[in-house]
Design an enzyme around this catalytic site. Sequence first.
Site, PDB file in Angstrom:
ATOM      1  N   ASP A  70      40.899 -53.713 -32.096  1.00 19.63           N
ATOM      2  CA  ASP A  70      40.468 -52.514 -32.813  1.00 19.63           C
ATOM      3  C   ASP A  70      39.085 -52.662 -33.426  1.00 19.63           C
ATOM      4  O   ASP A  70      38.515 -53.753 -33.454  1.00 19.63           O
ATOM      5  CB  ASP A  70      41.508 -52.151 -33.895  1.00 19.63           C
ATOM      6  CG  ASP A  70      42.051 -53.376 -34.619  1.00 19.63           C
ATOM      7  OD1 ASP A  70      41.386 -54.431 -34.588  1.00 19.63           O
ATOM      8  OD2 ASP A  70      43.133 -53.292 -35.204  1.00 19.63           O
ATOM      9  N   ASN A 139      52.687 -52.397 -43.479  1.00 21.20           N
ATOM     10  CA  ASN A 139      53.470 -51.215 -43.117  1.00 21.20           C
ATOM     11  C   ASN A 139      54.011 -51.308 -41.688  1.00 21.20           C
ATOM     12  O   ASN A 139      54.513 -50.344 -41.140  1.00 21.20           O
ATOM     13  CB  ASN A 139      52.625 -49.940 -43.276  1.00 21.20           C
ATOM     14  CG  ASN A 139      51.377 -49.980 -42.399  1.00 21.20           C
ATOM     15  OD1 ASN A 139      51.186 -50.910 -41.627  1.00 21.20           O
ATOM     16  ND2 ASN A 139      50.537 -48.960 -42.518  1.00 21.20           N
ATOM     17  N   HIS A 141      52.157 -52.049 -39.012  1.00 22.39           N
ATOM     18  CA  HIS A 141      51.209 -51.692 -37.948  1.00 22.39           C
ATOM     19  C   HIS A 141      50.856 -52.892 -37.084  1.00 22.39           C
ATOM     20  O   HIS A 141      50.893 -54.041 -37.539  1.00 22.39           O
ATOM     21  CB  HIS A 141      49.964 -50.966 -38.487  1.00 22.39           C
ATOM     22  CG  HIS A 141      48.972 -51.823 -39.221  1.00 22.39           C
ATOM     23  ND1 HIS A 141      48.200 -51.337 -40.261  1.00 22.39           N
ATOM     24  CD2 HIS A 141      48.586 -53.111 -39.072  1.00 22.39           C
ATOM     25  CE1 HIS A 141      47.397 -52.286 -40.696  1.00 22.39           C
ATOM     26  NE2 HIS A 141      47.616 -53.377 -39.990  1.00 22.39           N
ATOM     27  N   GLU A 146      49.297 -47.137 -36.799  1.00 28.23           N
ATOM     28  CA  GLU A 146      49.975 -46.930 -38.075  1.00 28.23           C
ATOM     29  C   GLU A 146      51.341 -46.277 -37.841  1.00 28.23           C
ATOM     30  O   GLU A 146      51.559 -45.666 -36.788  1.00 28.23           O
ATOM     31  CB  GLU A 146      49.118 -46.011 -38.962  1.00 28.23           C
ATOM     32  CG  GLU A 146      47.717 -46.537 -39.257  1.00 28.23           C
ATOM     33  CD  GLU A 146      47.684 -47.681 -40.268  1.00 28.23           C
ATOM     34  OE1 GLU A 146      48.672 -48.424 -40.376  1.00 28.23           O
ATOM     35  OE2 GLU A 146      46.658 -47.830 -40.942  1.00 28.23           O
TER      36      GLU A 146
END
Length: 251
Positions: A70, A139, A141, A146
């Site tokens: 990313d 979370n 990810h 996400e």
Amino acid sequence: MNKAKIILVKNAEEIGGRAADIFADTMRKKPNCILGLATGSTPLPLYRELIARYRRGEMDFSGVHTVNLDEYLGLAPEDSQSYSHFMKTNLFDFVNIKKENILLLNGLAENVEKECRHYENTIEEWGGIDLQLIGIGHNGHIGFNEPSKEFIVETHLIKLAQDTRKMNSRLFNSESEVPRAAMTMGCGNIFAAKKILLLATGRNKSEILERALFGTVTPRVPASILQLHPDVTVIADADTGEKLKRHMLPN
Ligand code: F6R
């Protein structure tokens, strides 16, 4: 029962060593392999170990290709907060990897959609990822996928979750400086890798790691998709992996 191979070790340094063994093995078997790389705090001990082994003449990156998960939108590759810069200063500048064999998303791409398609097409032309390294967000990810209503397959633009921006603000002067969007490989791109290596450190990730590996497979916990992949190795330190023990068969 999760099919992943789970390895629990003492600390982050040991994770670096065990992960480096897996990299070395992949590179020995296929010197022109495609390595999928990650940024963040978790892979740093691994990158230090790869550099140390390269300096001792134990590893050769001359045939290796790399791709990254990313990149923040709006940051130039030279920006000290960009993931391009992270890779350069934590690995690429210190090993014999060829510049033309490094594929990174350009945070300043004028046409984001075109950039994402070019990224995926290049990975495909190169023959697909042999070993994909990933970390896990608090979370759940992976890359910057996400939690959401569906697993997004392709490389895409994503609005970063509030908690991700808060968590990553530790590396910026303030939270407001953290970009609001990023480009990320999709869950499908990650899943397409022949082998996936998930590293996890820090007790505050133990619950999400357990949910990812042993909870329901759901895009609300993007890492849970790993349960369906045939070749996943997880290396965690004892604290982070604490909650996994109850699911593991004794040796
Ligand atoms: C990094 C990435 C993220 C991180 C994750 C964990 O390229 O894609 O998914 O792996 O946010 O970050 P750290 O390792 O900093 O806890």
